[in-house]
Design a protein around this motif. Structure first.
Motif, PDB file in Angstrom:
ATOM      1  N   UNK A 289       0.811  -1.215   0.000  1.00  0.00           N
ATOM      2  CA  UNK A 289       0.000   0.000   0.000  1.00  0.00           C
ATOM      3  C   UNK A 289       0.845   1.265   0.000  1.00  0.00           C
ATOM      4  N   UNK A 290       2.125   1.169   0.376  1.00  0.00           N
ATOM      5  CA  UNK A 290       2.977   2.363   0.413  1.00  0.00           C
ATOM      6  C   UNK A 290       3.362   2.841  -0.983  1.00  0.00           C
ATOM      7  N   UNK A 291       3.140   2.007  -2.006  1.00  0.00           N
ATOM      8  CA  UNK A 291       3.485   2.403  -3.362  1.00  0.00           C
ATOM      9  C   UNK A 291       2.472   3.369  -3.955  1.00  0.00           C
ATOM     10  N   UNK A 292       1.309   3.464  -3.388  1.00  0.00           N
ATOM     11  CA  UNK A 292       0.274   4.364  -3.898  1.00  0.00           C
ATOM     12  C   UNK A 292       0.096   5.542  -2.939  1.00  0.00           C
ATOM     13  N   UNK A 293       0.495   6.712  -3.401  1.00  0.00           N
ATOM     14  CA  UNK A 293       0.338   7.944  -2.616  1.00  0.00           C
ATOM     15  C   UNK A 293       1.003   7.825  -1.240  1.00  0.00           C
ATOM     16  N   UNK A 294       2.062   7.001  -1.180  1.00  0.00           N
ATOM     17  CA  UNK A 294       2.819   6.785   0.065  1.00  0.00           C
ATOM     18  C   UNK A 294       1.928   6.325   1.208  1.00  0.00           C
ATOM     19  N   UNK A 295       0.810   5.680   0.877  1.00  0.00           N
ATOM     20  CA  UNK A 295      -0.090   5.166   1.898  1.00  0.00           C
ATOM     21  C   UNK A 295      -0.755   6.240   2.729  1.00  0.00           C
ATOM     22  N   UNK A 296      -0.686   7.514   2.274  1.00  0.00           N
ATOM     23  CA  UNK A 296      -1.275   8.617   3.041  1.00  0.00           C
ATOM     24  C   UNK A 296      -0.435   9.025   4.235  1.00  0.00           C
ATOM     25  N   UNK A 297       0.825   8.591   4.291  1.00  0.00           N
ATOM     26  CA  UNK A 297       1.706   8.897   5.426  1.00  0.00           C
ATOM     27  C   UNK A 297       2.638  10.052   5.087  1.00  0.00           C
ATOM     28  N   UNK A 298       3.353  10.533   6.101  1.00  0.00           N
ATOM     29  CA  UNK A 298       4.323  11.614   5.925  1.00  0.00           C
ATOM     30  C   UNK A 298       5.504  11.121   5.104  1.00  0.00           C
ATOM     31  N   UNK A 299       6.074  12.025   4.308  1.00  0.00           N
ATOM     32  CA  UNK A 299       7.195  11.652   3.463  1.00  0.00           C
ATOM     33  C   UNK A 299       8.080  12.868   3.218  1.00  0.00           C
ATOM     34  N   UNK A 300       9.386  12.669   3.248  1.00  0.00           N
ATOM     35  CA  UNK A 300      10.362  13.695   2.885  1.00  0.00           C
ATOM     36  C   UNK A 300      11.053  13.208   1.618  1.00  0.00           C
ATOM     37  N   UNK A 301      10.599  13.701   0.465  1.00  0.00           N
ATOM     38  CA  UNK A 301      11.140  13.216  -0.799  1.00  0.00           C
ATOM     39  C   UNK A 301      12.594  13.607  -0.984  1.00  0.00           C
ATOM     40  N   UNK A 302      12.984  14.782  -0.463  1.00  0.00           N
ATOM     41  CA  UNK A 302      14.370  15.223  -0.624  1.00  0.00           C
ATOM     42  C   UNK A 302      15.336  14.287   0.087  1.00  0.00           C
ATOM     43  N   UNK A 303      14.962  13.840   1.264  1.00  0.00           N
ATOM     44  CA  UNK A 303      15.818  12.930   2.037  1.00  0.00           C
ATOM     45  C   UNK A 303      15.476  11.469   1.790  1.00  0.00           C
ATOM     46  N   UNK A 304      14.435  11.192   0.990  1.00  0.00           N
ATOM     47  CA  UNK A 304      13.974   9.830   0.706  1.00  0.00           C
ATOM     48  C   UNK A 304      13.645   9.085   1.998  1.00  0.00           C
ATOM     49  N   UNK A 305      12.894   9.752   2.854  1.00  0.00           N
ATOM     50  CA  UNK A 305      12.481   9.192   4.137  1.00  0.00           C
ATOM     51  C   UNK A 305      10.961   9.184   4.191  1.00  0.00           C
ATOM     52  N   UNK A 306      10.387   8.085   4.629  1.00  0.00           N
ATOM     53  CA  UNK A 306       8.942   7.966   4.714  1.00  0.00           C
ATOM     54  C   UNK A 306       8.519   7.310   6.019  1.00  0.00           C
TER      55      UNK A 306
END
Length: 392
Positions: free
Chosen positions: A185-202
């Motif tokens: 489920x994390x592959x779609x819209x990051x599962x609705x969770x917080x994400x830092x794309x610059x640091x690649x942290x979810x």
């Protein structure tokens, strides 16, 4: 059940060899029987009649264990009573509930490591399948895993899914998270969770049952927050990952950052102003008259700092925000040195004069004292030099 009977028969035979009478202690564990004493029979034995009813799981019962010399299978009434005496230990009567052919059990189980059909099970399944005539009834195998019943033809994926469903979230093994078993489920819209794309942290963590939003721990840096809208790096190494989410910029070879390891906030460094997260703008110290305010000072703003200089060949002193003459500084310095030298010389001369004066006075007083013993002075009476002897 047959294997259980075989073990019980072996247990009964050993106890019969021990004179048919001993004292033992039992621990009830679900559907198994654990013998802790005597040591010769120590072990856990699968048993369908080991439920004593009174102790809770993990409890113990102490009593007298008796294996009858006759009527081992308890098919008939016993000719004697095995009731315990009043005030004595309870009596546990062992009975062999059946004979077991070990070879038949091995043939039925087969080789668990071989990927082949079990011949006994295959024969039973073929016997349950109809021959195609009207009114045939086919009985298909049934499997119950985690209180869910699976009927019909069973494949490895279905059985593995049923097993994976029994694990708590985030505790399932890696095989339960493969593409053939579940959907990430994390592959779609990051599962609705917080994400830092610059640091690649979810904060999205895939599980067999779905996904959970938990702030992660990355390279020893712990993130804290609700996991859905906010996660913030904490600890001494927080600036190592995406600069702790703070502002950072390099210009003309100089790098400034709003992240500090000993602080959990983002604060613009000295010479900048802003929120510390998205922006930190340079402060014009010359325009805001923060520095270089002396009459002879000249101010030049730089990125993150400033430069001060003096006109007319003067020297700028940053500590006092003033301009002084280079020559005046030299003259003042030499004058100060000469004053110190002259002062030291005067002090030396004065000290020597005082020393000579005190030595002279001391010597004069000593000479006068010596002379007074032999030559009385005018202001001193004559010192008698003989002693009177009376009438002699």
């Amino acid at each position: 059940m047959r294997e259980m009977g075989k073990k019980l028969g072996l247990l009964a035979w050993v106890w019969f060899m021990l004179c048919g009478f001993c004292v033992g202690r039992f621990v009830v564990e679900k559907n198994s029987l654990k013998v802790s004493s005597p040591s010769a029979l120590n072990g856990v034995y699968e048993c369908a009649i080991g439920n004593f009813g009174v102790p809770q799981y993990g409890g113990t019962m102490v009593g007298t264990v008796v294996y009858p010399k006759a009527n081992h299978k308890a098919c008939n009434d016993f000719d004697i009573s095995f009731k315990s005496k009043p005030g004595g230990l309870p009596t546990f009567l062992l009975a062999d509930r059946g004979d077991v052919d070990l070879k038949k059990i091995e043939n039925c189980v087969g080789d668990p490591s071989a990927d082949v059909d079990n011949p006994v099970l295959k024969a039973e399944q073929d016997a349950q399948i109809g021959k195609g005539t009207r009114g045939d009834v086919t009985i298909l195998p049934t499997l119950v895993i985690n209180n869910r019943q699976y009927r019909g033809k069973l494949d490895k994926v279905a059985v593995l899914k049923a097993i994976c469903a029994g694990f708590e979230e985030t505790t399932e093994p890696a095989i339960c998270l493969s593409e053939d078993i579940e959907t990430n489920e994390c592959l779609h819209n990051n599962g609705g969770c917080w994400q830092d794309k610059a640091a690649n942290v979810t904060a999205c963590k895939d599980t067999f049952r779905g996904r959970v939003c938990e702030c992660p721990v990355v390279q020893g840096v712990k993130f804290v927050g609700d996991g859905y809208t906010h996660c913030e790096a904490t600890g001494a190494l927080r600036c190592e990952i995406n600069n702790g989410g703070c502002w950072k910029k390099t210009h003309d070879g100089a790098t400034y950052s709003a992240c500090a390891d000993n602080s959990k906030d983002c604060k613009c460094p000295q010479g900048f102003k802003g929120d510390g997260i998205n922006t930190c703008d340079d402060v014009d110290e010359c325009k805001e008259k923060i520095a270089c305010q002396c009459p002879e000072c000249k101010c030049k703003n730089t990125w993150g700092s400033y430069e001060c200089s003096c006109s007319g060949g003067l020297l700028y002193m940053q500590e006092h925000d003033t301009c002084i003459s280079k020559d005046g500084k030299t003259e003042v310095s030499w004058s100060f040195i000469w004053i110190i030298i002259l002062g030291l010389a005067a002090a030396g001369v004065g000290g020597y004069a005082i020393y000579k004066y005190r030595i002279r006075r001391y010597m004069d007083s000593e000479i006068r004292a010596i002379m007074a013993q032999y030559m009385p002075l005018d202001n001193q009476g004559e010192i008698p030099n003989h002693v009177s002897h009376g009438n002699v």
